[in-house]
Motif scaffolding. Structure first.
Motif, PDB file in Angstrom:
ATOM      1  N   ASN A  71       0.827  -1.207   0.000  1.00 38.27           N
ATOM      2  CA  ASN A  71       0.000   0.000   0.000  1.00 38.27           C
ATOM      3  C   ASN A  71       0.863   1.259   0.000  1.00 38.27           C
ATOM      4  O   ASN A  71       0.654   2.175  -0.813  1.00 38.27           O
ATOM      5  N   ALA A  72       1.851   1.315   0.883  1.00 38.53           N
ATOM      6  CA  ALA A  72       2.679   2.524   0.996  1.00 38.53           C
ATOM      7  C   ALA A  72       3.500   2.759  -0.268  1.00 38.53           C
ATOM      8  O   ALA A  72       3.706   3.918  -0.674  1.00 38.53           O
ATOM      9  N   ASP A  73       3.971   1.689  -0.911  1.00 35.54           N
ATOM     10  CA  ASP A  73       4.734   1.841  -2.150  1.00 35.54           C
ATOM     11  C   ASP A  73       3.853   2.415  -3.254  1.00 35.54           C
ATOM     12  O   ASP A  73       4.300   3.261  -4.054  1.00 35.54           O
ATOM     13  N   LEU A  74       2.599   1.956  -3.309  1.00 29.71           N
ATOM     14  CA  LEU A  74       1.676   2.500  -4.302  1.00 29.71           C
ATOM     15  C   LEU A  74       1.424   3.980  -4.044  1.00 29.71           C
ATOM     16  O   LEU A  74       1.453   4.799  -4.972  1.00 29.71           O
ATOM     17  N   GLN A  75       1.195   4.333  -2.774  1.00 27.16           N
ATOM     18  CA  GLN A  75       0.919   5.735  -2.449  1.00 27.16           C
ATOM     19  C   GLN A  75       2.090   6.627  -2.853  1.00 27.16           C
ATOM     20  O   GLN A  75       1.890   7.737  -3.373  1.00 27.16           O
ATOM     21  N   ASP A  88      -6.113   3.477   3.537  1.00 27.49           N
ATOM     22  CA  ASP A  88      -4.830   3.719   4.222  1.00 27.49           C
ATOM     23  C   ASP A  88      -4.826   3.080   5.609  1.00 27.49           C
ATOM     24  O   ASP A  88      -4.771   3.761   6.621  1.00 27.49           O
ATOM     25  N   PRO A  89      -4.877   1.747   5.691  1.00 20.88           N
ATOM     26  CA  PRO A  89      -4.847   1.090   7.011  1.00 20.88           C
ATOM     27  C   PRO A  89      -3.546   1.390   7.747  1.00 20.88           C
ATOM     28  O   PRO A  89      -2.545   1.788   7.151  1.00 20.88           O
ATOM     29  N   SER A  90      -3.570   1.191   9.071  1.00 20.48           N
ATOM     30  CA  SER A  90      -2.379   1.446   9.889  1.00 20.48           C
ATOM     31  C   SER A  90      -1.189   0.620   9.437  1.00 20.48           C
ATOM     32  O   SER A  90      -0.034   0.996   9.632  1.00 20.48           O
ATOM     33  N   ILE A  97      -1.865  -4.633  -1.470  1.00 22.80           N
ATOM     34  CA  ILE A  97      -3.134  -4.260  -2.091  1.00 22.80           C
ATOM     35  C   ILE A  97      -4.062  -5.469  -2.167  1.00 22.80           C
ATOM     36  O   ILE A  97      -5.262  -5.369  -1.921  1.00 22.80           O
ATOM     37  N   GLY A  98      -3.499  -6.639  -2.482  1.00 26.57           N
ATOM     38  CA  GLY A  98      -4.321  -7.842  -2.523  1.00 26.57           C
ATOM     39  C   GLY A  98      -4.981  -8.127  -1.189  1.00 26.57           C
ATOM     40  O   GLY A  98      -6.160  -8.488  -1.129  1.00 26.57           O
ATOM     41  N   GLY A  99      -4.229  -7.960  -0.109  1.00 26.18           N
ATOM     42  CA  GLY A  99      -4.808  -8.148   1.224  1.00 26.18           C
ATOM     43  C   GLY A  99      -5.846  -7.097   1.544  1.00 26.18           C
ATOM     44  O   GLY A  99      -6.891  -7.396   2.149  1.00 26.18           O
ATOM     45  N   ASN A 100      -5.584  -5.847   1.140  1.00 23.34           N
ATOM     46  CA  ASN A 100      -6.572  -4.779   1.343  1.00 23.34           C
ATOM     47  C   ASN A 100      -7.890  -5.130   0.662  1.00 23.34           C
ATOM     48  O   ASN A 100      -8.977  -4.936   1.221  1.00 23.34           O
TER      49      ASN A 100
END
Length: 412
Positions: A71-75, A88-90, A97-100
């Motif tokens: 997630n952070a790498d995508l952001q 934007d989970p903790s 992303i797959g887990g999100n």
């Protein structure tokens, strides 16, 4: 196994179906409900090698990514184009992303921008039948058949393995203001949440932290985190020309009986310190209890005061330490029970059953973003009628006729 392509996932599922072997999809393992634990053996498919950002398309406000992208790498990649993906989970620095998508994981920004379901246009996936397929669109509107994209999001790998996602992007706002409001007690803070969400300006984050959680955050963040009966962290974003009036509207709603202090963060450093302390709450609790029970129940916002009062009552009744914080703007609270020995663990489970019963009584639901997994399966009949559960089982059978995808999860 570590698949690297969609075609390898197709071959994997076909082989496992032929031999009746379970397949459990795994992102980075940050899930809290046991959703990726292989109960009956089988093959765990870790998607960490499928970590490419296939394309970023600012003109059409979309990005195409593989499930192993963090997630952070995508952001970070999107920020260079002036965009972000709202969830934007903790756990953003290490969750995928797959887990999100598997758990519909959201985070603080969901109050304004929505969860993965509202921010995903389409998916490529492999069903339990071994068939690859696409669903959804590359457009922001679509009314062509059943919405399988939203169905797969939140299905915890029980219907299909996601191999690619087309994500809906949002332009980054020009400015953000962070407010901090402290209250005499949790009830006063919960009532303030209802007032804030009843006025026209929607904050981009509205976080509730109870008194027990504040003590933990204070220990981590020092004097930047006050000690009070409860605290709200509120963020408002937008264009500079309109931001002052938006902040004034939210501040007016935050004021009321029980307010002790309302202040706007004076610097970026102060804002970062507040959020660092908030996001450290989950790991900090493990210093108290390595066996913490972490639930994320949701009720309509107007029922938050009743939920918060009930949690305090159950904590006293069962003599269990409970830390409550979370995304109050959605009515989504993280209820953390912290048993320290076997006796407390037994009382905690009895307490949790009463919390869930109250949530359903208040027209709420068992999870907002953590999912059901293994931990909450037994409570599903409390939240979902038998006829609806049977429809869910029929959907599962259509996607996964031999029941090889993540067996023993989600459905009771």
């Amino acid at each position: 196994v570590f698949p690297g392509t969609h075609e390898q996932v197709v071959a994997l599922v076909q082989a496992c179906r032929a031999h009746r072997v379970p397949v459990i999809a795994r992102g980075r393992g940050s899930n809290t409900t046991g959703a990726t634990v292989p109960l009956d053996g089988g093959v765990v498919a870790s998607f960490e090698r499928m970590n490419r950002i296939v394309r970023i398309d600012p003109d059409n406000r979309l990005a195409v990514v593989e499930p192993g992208v963090l997630n952070a790498d995508l952001q970070q990649a999107l920020a260079a184009h002036g965009f972000f993906w709202p969830p934007d989970p903790s756990s953003a620095p290490w969750c995928s992303i797959g887990g999100n998508l598997a758990c519909n994981s959201a985070g603080p920004r969901a109050v304004k921008y929505g969860s993965p379901r509202e921010n995903t246009l389409g998916l490529r996936a492999v069903a339990g039948s071994g068939e690859g397929f696409r669903c959804g669109t590359y457009t922001s509107k679509g009314a062509t058949g059943y919405d399988l994209t939203r169905l797969l999001i939140g299905s915890e790998g029980t219907l299909a393995l996601i191999t690619e996602a087309t994500l809906k992007l949002t332009p980054k706002p020009s400015a953000v203001r962070t407010l901090r409001a402290t209250y005499r007690d949790v009830g006063a803070a919960a009532r303030a949440v209802a007032r804030i969400m009843a006025q026209p300006v929607t904050p981009c984050a509205l976080e509730f932290i109870d008194d027990v959680a504040l003590k933990l955050a204070h220990a981590h963040g020092g004097d930047s985190v006050p000690l009070a009966g409860a605290m709200l962290m509120i963020e408002v974003d937008g264009e500079p020309a309109t931001l002052d009036s938006a902040v004034d509207a939210v501040a007016a709603a935050a004021r009321g009986d029980g307010l002790e202090e309302l202040r706007v963060a004076q610097s970026a450093d102060e804002t970062r310190a507040l959020w660092a302390a908030r996001k450290a709450l989950s790991p900090a609790q493990r210093t108290i209890s390595p066996n913490k029970i972490n639930e994320d129940v949701v009720v309509p916002v107007s029922h938050l005061p009743a939920l918060v009062d009930g949690i305090k009552r159950f904590a006293a009744k069962h003599d269990v330490l409970i830390v409550t914080f979370g995304h109050a703007g959605n009515g989504n609270l993280h209820v953390n029970l912290l048993p320290r020995d076997d006796a407390e663990r037994k009382r905690a489970h009895a307490c949790l059953a009463e919390v869930f019963a109250l949530v359903i009584e208040l027209e709420g639901t068992l999870s907002g973003e953590h999912g059901i997994g293994l931990a909450k399966r037994e409570f599903m009949p409390l939240a979902v009628p038998a006829t609806t559960l049977e429809l869910m089982r029929n959907v599962k059978a259509a996607f996964d006729p031999d029941g090889i995808l993540n067996p023993g999860k989600l459905l009771p």
